[in-house]
Write a protein that holds these residues in place. Structure first.
Motif, PDB file in Angstrom:
ATOM      1  N   MET A   1       0.836  -1.203   0.000  1.00  0.00           N
ATOM      2  CA  MET A   1       0.000   0.000   0.000  1.00  0.00           C
ATOM      3  C   MET A   1       0.875   1.259   0.000  1.00  0.00           C
ATOM      4  O   MET A   1       1.834   1.348   0.753  1.00  0.00           O
ATOM      5  CB  MET A   1      -0.895  -0.010   1.250  1.00  0.00           C
ATOM      6  CG  MET A   1      -1.934   1.076   1.191  1.00  0.00           C
ATOM      7  SD  MET A   1      -3.138   0.990   2.532  1.00  0.00           S
ATOM      8  CE  MET A   1      -2.118   1.339   3.911  1.00  0.00           C
ATOM      9  N   ASN A   2       0.495   2.228  -0.855  1.00  0.00           N
ATOM     10  CA  ASN A   2       1.208   3.502  -0.925  1.00  0.00           C
ATOM     11  C   ASN A   2       0.613   4.502   0.048  1.00  0.00           C
ATOM     12  O   ASN A   2      -0.554   4.845  -0.059  1.00  0.00           O
ATOM     13  CB  ASN A   2       1.040   4.117  -2.321  1.00  0.00           C
ATOM     14  CG  ASN A   2       2.104   3.637  -3.255  1.00  0.00           C
ATOM     15  OD1 ASN A   2       3.215   3.307  -2.821  1.00  0.00           O
ATOM     16  ND2 ASN A   2       1.777   3.592  -4.533  1.00  0.00           N
ATOM     17  N   ARG A  50      -0.395   8.826  -6.738  1.00  0.00           N
ATOM     18  CA  ARG A  50      -1.547   7.909  -6.620  1.00  0.00           C
ATOM     19  C   ARG A  50      -1.521   7.085  -5.323  1.00  0.00           C
ATOM     20  O   ARG A  50      -1.454   5.848  -5.349  1.00  0.00           O
ATOM     21  CB  ARG A  50      -1.617   6.962  -7.839  1.00  0.00           C
ATOM     22  CG  ARG A  50      -1.815   7.686  -9.158  1.00  0.00           C
ATOM     23  CD  ARG A  50      -2.304   6.773 -10.251  1.00  0.00           C
ATOM     24  NE  ARG A  50      -3.643   6.273 -10.005  1.00  0.00           N
ATOM     25  CZ  ARG A  50      -4.759   6.975 -10.207  1.00  0.00           C
ATOM     26  NH1 ARG A  50      -4.695   8.206 -10.663  1.00  0.00           N
ATOM     27  NH2 ARG A  50      -5.935   6.443  -9.955  1.00  0.00           N
ATOM     28  N   ASP A  52      -2.725   5.145  -1.888  1.00  0.00           N
ATOM     29  CA  ASP A  52      -3.908   4.413  -1.427  1.00  0.00           C
ATOM     30  C   ASP A  52      -4.443   5.028  -0.132  1.00  0.00           C
ATOM     31  O   ASP A  52      -5.612   4.920   0.187  1.00  0.00           O
ATOM     32  CB  ASP A  52      -3.541   2.948  -1.132  1.00  0.00           C
ATOM     33  CG  ASP A  52      -2.877   2.301  -2.329  1.00  0.00           C
ATOM     34  OD1 ASP A  52      -3.555   2.150  -3.349  1.00  0.00           O
ATOM     35  OD2 ASP A  52      -1.661   1.981  -2.247  1.00  0.00           O
ATOM     36  N   LEU A  53      -3.509   5.655   0.578  1.00  0.00           N
ATOM     37  CA  LEU A  53      -3.868   6.284   1.854  1.00  0.00           C
ATOM     38  C   LEU A  53      -3.184   7.651   1.918  1.00  0.00           C
ATOM     39  O   LEU A  53      -1.978   7.752   1.712  1.00  0.00           O
ATOM     40  CB  LEU A  53      -3.375   5.389   3.010  1.00  0.00           C
ATOM     41  CG  LEU A  53      -3.387   5.963   4.422  1.00  0.00           C
ATOM     42  CD1 LEU A  53      -4.809   6.238   4.890  1.00  0.00           C
ATOM     43  CD2 LEU A  53      -2.711   4.981   5.389  1.00  0.00           C
ATOM     44  N   SER A  93      -9.086   6.193  -2.577  1.00  0.00           N
ATOM     45  CA  SER A  93      -8.194   6.058  -1.416  1.00  0.00           C
ATOM     46  C   SER A  93      -8.843   6.637  -0.156  1.00  0.00           C
ATOM     47  O   SER A  93      -9.854   7.327  -0.226  1.00  0.00           O
ATOM     48  CB  SER A  93      -6.835   6.709  -1.692  1.00  0.00           C
ATOM     49  OG  SER A  93      -6.975   7.900  -2.409  1.00  0.00           O
ATOM     50  N   LEU A 200      -9.342   0.672   7.467  1.00  0.00           N
ATOM     51  CA  LEU A 200      -8.932  -0.031   6.243  1.00  0.00           C
ATOM     52  C   LEU A 200      -9.567  -1.423   6.207  1.00  0.00           C
ATOM     53  O   LEU A 200      -9.944  -1.920   5.144  1.00  0.00           O
ATOM     54  CB  LEU A 200      -7.404  -0.139   6.160  1.00  0.00           C
ATOM     55  CG  LEU A 200      -6.667   1.170   5.841  1.00  0.00           C
ATOM     56  CD1 LEU A 200      -5.154   0.987   6.004  1.00  0.00           C
ATOM     57  CD2 LEU A 200      -7.002   1.680   4.446  1.00  0.00           C
TER      58      LEU A 200
END
Ligand SMILES: NC(=O)C1=CN([C@@H]2O[C@H](COP(=O)(O)OP(=O)(O)OC[C@H]3O[C@@H](n4cnc5c(N)ncnc54)[C@H](OP(=O)(O)O)[C@@H]3O)[C@@H](O)[C@H]2O)C=CC1
Ligand SMILES: Cc1cn([C@H]2C[C@H](O)[C@@H](COP(=O)(O)OP(=O)(O)O[C@H]3O[C@@H](C)C(=O)[C@@H](O)[C@H]3O)O2)c(=O)[nH]c1=O
Ligand SMILES: [Mg+2]
Length: 284
Positions: A1-2, A50, A52-53, A93, A200
């Motif tokens: 996860m980014n 981009r 995710d969080l 996100s 999440l």
């Protein structure tokens, strides 16, 4: 996860940075690399990273200065969160954001719950409320955590200011008619990362929460506790807000009730005095 962390050098941001790595790969740009006051740059950055969080621990927090730098406070505290939320919605996100007890006017006798109506008294509080509302209106999955009186060994905060003044002066005047709850940045970061993990895993837990330790005190009460913790030999005198030179009106009672946070995320929130003991034990 980014994970994108904004505000890595702030009180809460620096405490979050290491802890967030438990959730994924953390990208924590500097203010120069990722400027919340530059809407076009922001859009470009978000499209290329981009995440995710997105964890936004940055804000315009200079409460006095906000009265004269209204435009900048507005861009950072209101417009930027709107842009972050828009991007979060488009990318699917989660946006995590912090807000403040200063969204309330402090005229309530009890503790503020999430369902109580805000009514900010100053520019900082107004711009922070606008930021909250933009995120809520965006349709993005979000976690907005309202907290209060943040302190710790880094940055600008009342605890550090008092400790410095206690070294320099034999007598201090501190307002005794503003009540709230002091919250250590480190504990807030720990609780935030726990709550993010829960959201999440179950997006139905997303939303707006009050995040604060238990109990309550005045700034004077907090100063007395600080004096005791560092063995200050001088005097701490209570004064009224009117006797403290300031161009800002602050809420007289902004105690946040974090019962909902404690229940939904299964946390035991200690009393603010326990928080203070913890911070005093930590090496700075
Ligand atoms: N401090 C408090 O008592 C309370 C704070 N909060 C909220 O908690 C959050 C964190 O507060 P706190 O940790 O005290 O914050 P700090 O004031 O310690 O740090 C703010 C951070 O925001 C960054 N920042 C400011 N302007 C910009 C910009 N234009 N672009 C990018 N970054 C910027 C600063 O960068 P740099 O270091 O480079 O200047 C800094 O890292 C905020 O949302 C605040 O409103 C809520 C209640 C109480
Ligand atoms: C330094 C000092 C402050 N004070 C008063 C002023 C004020 O009413 C109170 C606290 O001072 P501060 O400068 O920390 O106040 P302030 O910057 O308004 O603190 C707020 O910051 C924002 C970011 C928040 O979100 C709030 O939760 C709150 O922490 O203590 C004294 O009475 N004597 C003093 O010597
Ligand atoms: Mg301040």
């Amino acid at each position: 996860m980014n994970v994108l962390l904004i505000g890595r050098n702030g009180q809460i941001g620096r405490e979050l940075q290491g802890r967030l790595s438990a959730l994924g790969e953390v990208f924590a740009p500097s203010r120069e690399q990722f400027d919340l006051a530059d809407p076009d740059g922001l859009q470009r950055q978000l499209s290329s990273i981009r995440p995710d969080l997105i964890v936004n621990a940055a804000a315009y927090t200079a409460v006095e200065q906000a009265e004269s730098e209204t435009g900048l406070a507005q861009s950072i505290n209101a417009q930027a969160p709107e842009i972050l939320a828009d991007a979060a919605r488009r990318m699917g996100s989660l946006l995590v954001h912090f807000s403040t007890d200063y969204v309330f006017d402090g005229r309530t006798a009890g503790r503020y719950r999430e369902t109580d109506a805000p009514n900010p008294l100053n520019v900082y509080g107004r711009t922070k409320l606008e930021g909250e509302r933009a995120i809520q209106a965006s349709g993005a999955a979000h976690l907005i955590l309202r907290t209060s009186w943040v302190y710790g060994p880094h940055g600008h905060n009342f605890w550090l200011t008092m400790r410095r003044l206690m070294r320099e002066r034999s007598e201090l005047q501190v307002v005794a008619d503003q009540w709230g709850v002091p919250n250590p940045a480190s504990l807030l970061a720990e609780l935030t990362v726990h709550a993010i993990g829960e959201v999440l895993a179950d997006r139905s837990k997303a939303g707006l929460y009050h995040l604060s330790l238990r109990g309550e005190t005045s700034w004077y009460g907090f100063a007395c506790a600080i004096a005791e913790s560092c063995g200050y030999g001088g005097r701490v005198n209570p004064i009224s807000s009117g006797a403290y030179p300031s161009r800002v009106t602050r809420p007289s009672r902004s105690v946040l009730a974090a019962d909902r946070f404690a229940e939904v995320f299964g946390c035991n929130l200690p009393d603010w005095r326990t928080g203070l003991e913890m911070v005093c034990r930590q090496p700075s």
